[in-house]
Design a protein around this motif. Structure first.
Motif, short mmCIF file in Angstrom:
data_model
loop_
_atom_site.label_atom_id
_atom_site.label_comp_id
_atom_site.label_asym_id
_atom_site.label_seq_id
_atom_site.Cartn_x
_atom_site.Cartn_y
_atom_site.Cartn_z
N HIS A 1 0.84 -1.19 0.00
CA HIS A 1 0.00 0.00 0.00
C HIS A 1 0.88 1.25 0.00
O HIS A 1 1.86 1.31 0.75
CB HIS A 1 -0.89 -0.01 1.25
CG HIS A 1 -1.67 1.24 1.44
ND1 HIS A 1 -2.80 1.52 0.72
CD2 HIS A 1 -1.46 2.31 2.24
CE1 HIS A 1 -3.28 2.71 1.10
NE2 HIS A 1 -2.47 3.20 2.02
N PHE A 2 0.56 2.22 -0.83
CA PHE A 2 1.27 3.50 -0.81
C PHE A 2 0.36 4.58 -1.38
O PHE A 2 -0.25 4.42 -2.44
CB PHE A 2 2.55 3.46 -1.64
CG PHE A 2 3.27 4.78 -1.66
CD1 PHE A 2 4.09 5.15 -0.61
CD2 PHE A 2 3.10 5.66 -2.71
CE1 PHE A 2 4.73 6.38 -0.61
CE2 PHE A 2 3.73 6.89 -2.73
CZ PHE A 2 4.55 7.24 -1.67
N ARG A 3 0.28 5.70 -0.66
CA ARG A 3 -0.42 6.88 -1.14
C ARG A 3 0.06 8.08 -0.34
O ARG A 3 0.65 7.93 0.73
CB ARG A 3 -1.93 6.74 -1.03
CG ARG A 3 -2.42 6.72 0.40
CD ARG A 3 -3.90 6.62 0.48
NE ARG A 3 -4.28 6.47 1.88
CZ ARG A 3 -5.46 6.18 2.30
NH1 ARG A 3 -6.43 6.01 1.43
NH2 ARG A 3 -5.72 6.09 3.57
N GLY A 4 -0.16 9.25 -0.89
CA GLY A 4 0.26 10.44 -0.18
C GLY A 4 -0.24 11.70 -0.86
O GLY A 4 -0.80 11.67 -1.96
N ALA A 5 -0.02 12.80 -0.18
CA ALA A 5 -0.38 14.12 -0.71
C ALA A 5 0.70 15.10 -0.31
O ALA A 5 1.26 15.03 0.78
CB ALA A 5 -1.73 14.56 -0.16
N LEU A 6 1.01 16.01 -1.22
CA LEU A 6 2.04 17.01 -0.98
C LEU A 6 1.52 18.36 -1.46
O LEU A 6 1.03 18.47 -2.59
CB LEU A 6 3.31 16.64 -1.74
CG LEU A 6 4.53 17.52 -1.48
CD1 LEU A 6 5.78 16.67 -1.50
CD2 LEU A 6 4.65 18.61 -2.53
N ILE A 7 1.60 19.35 -0.61
CA ILE A 7 1.25 20.72 -0.98
C ILE A 7 2.51 21.54 -0.83
O ILE A 7 3.10 21.61 0.26
CB ILE A 7 0.14 21.28 -0.07
CG1 ILE A 7 -1.13 20.44 -0.23
CG2 ILE A 7 -0.12 22.75 -0.39
CD1 ILE A 7 -2.21 20.77 0.78
N ALA A 8 2.95 22.15 -1.92
CA ALA A 8 4.16 22.97 -1.90
C ALA A 8 3.79 24.39 -1.47
O ALA A 8 2.89 25.00 -2.03
CB ALA A 8 4.81 22.97 -3.28
N LYS A 9 4.50 24.89 -0.47
CA LYS A 9 4.25 26.23 0.05
C LYS A 9 5.22 27.27 -0.52
O LYS A 9 4.91 28.44 -0.55
CB LYS A 9 4.37 26.23 1.58
CG LYS A 9 3.35 25.36 2.28
CD LYS A 9 3.59 25.41 3.77
CE LYS A 9 2.66 24.54 4.54
NZ LYS A 9 2.93 24.59 6.00
N SER A 10 6.39 26.82 -0.95
CA SER A 10 7.41 27.72 -1.46
C SER A 10 6.95 28.36 -2.77
O SER A 10 6.44 27.67 -3.67
CB SER A 10 8.72 26.96 -1.69
OG SER A 10 9.67 27.79 -2.33
N ALA A 11 7.16 29.65 -2.90
CA ALA A 11 6.78 30.37 -4.13
C ALA A 11 7.65 29.97 -5.32
O ALA A 11 7.26 30.18 -6.46
CB ALA A 11 6.88 31.87 -3.89
N GLU A 12 8.79 29.36 -5.06
CA GLU A 12 9.72 28.97 -6.13
C GLU A 12 9.31 27.67 -6.84
O GLU A 12 9.88 27.34 -7.88
CB GLU A 12 11.12 28.79 -5.55
CG GLU A 12 11.68 30.04 -4.90
CD GLU A 12 13.00 29.75 -4.22
OE1 GLU A 12 13.92 29.26 -4.90
OE2 GLU A 12 13.09 29.99 -2.99
#
Length: 146
Positions: free
Chosen positions: A51-62
């Protein structure tokens, strides 16, 4: 006599304990990213990933457009390792359509010998964009075992 022996062997063979999967939850929330990963491994044999899942939200403006919010799945998982309290994961994906020349590479490294205590670790997130230097974001994360 042979019947008793055969019956005893059959009963012992059916008494093998059932093994459940080891689940790992990793999270990071800093000035660069907000990350949540859920990975499950079989506890028998070669600790096969199940099993593998995930979520990523990038905060950096770059961070390049198209990579601000990423849903992670097992199709992007190119490397995984769990051994003696160490967890290593590598997620890689290329952009689609207008982002086709862009890619990201996320490496998660976490260690902990005590299964009850949180595992401390680090992440390295690299974005590659044509005609630009790679953008590398680093930070700390915590993993727990369920």
């Amino acid at each position: 006599m042979w019947r008793r022996l055969l019956l005893s062997v059959t009963m012992l063979g059916s008494a093998v304990p059932a093994f459940s999967a080891g689940r790992y939850y990793c999270a990071a929330d800093d000035s660069n990213i907000k990350l949540s990963i859920d990975a499950g491994f079989e506890e028998t044999g070669a600790t096969k990933l199940n099993h593998f899942r995930g979520a990523l939200i990038a905060k950096s403006a770059e961070v390049p457009a198209g990579f601000k919010t990423l849903m992670l799945d097992s199709g992007q998982l190119v490397h995984h390792w769990i051994y003696d309290g160490d967890l290593r994961l590598e997620v890689f994906a290329r952009g689609e359509d207008q982002d086709s020349g862009k890619s990201f590479d996320l490496i998660v490294m976490s260690s902990g010998k005590n299964g009850a205590a949180p595992m401390s670790g680090n992440y390295v997130l690299t974005f590659n964009v044509p005609d630009a230097a790679p953008l590398e974001l680093k930070g700390h994360l915590t993993c727990s075992v369920k």
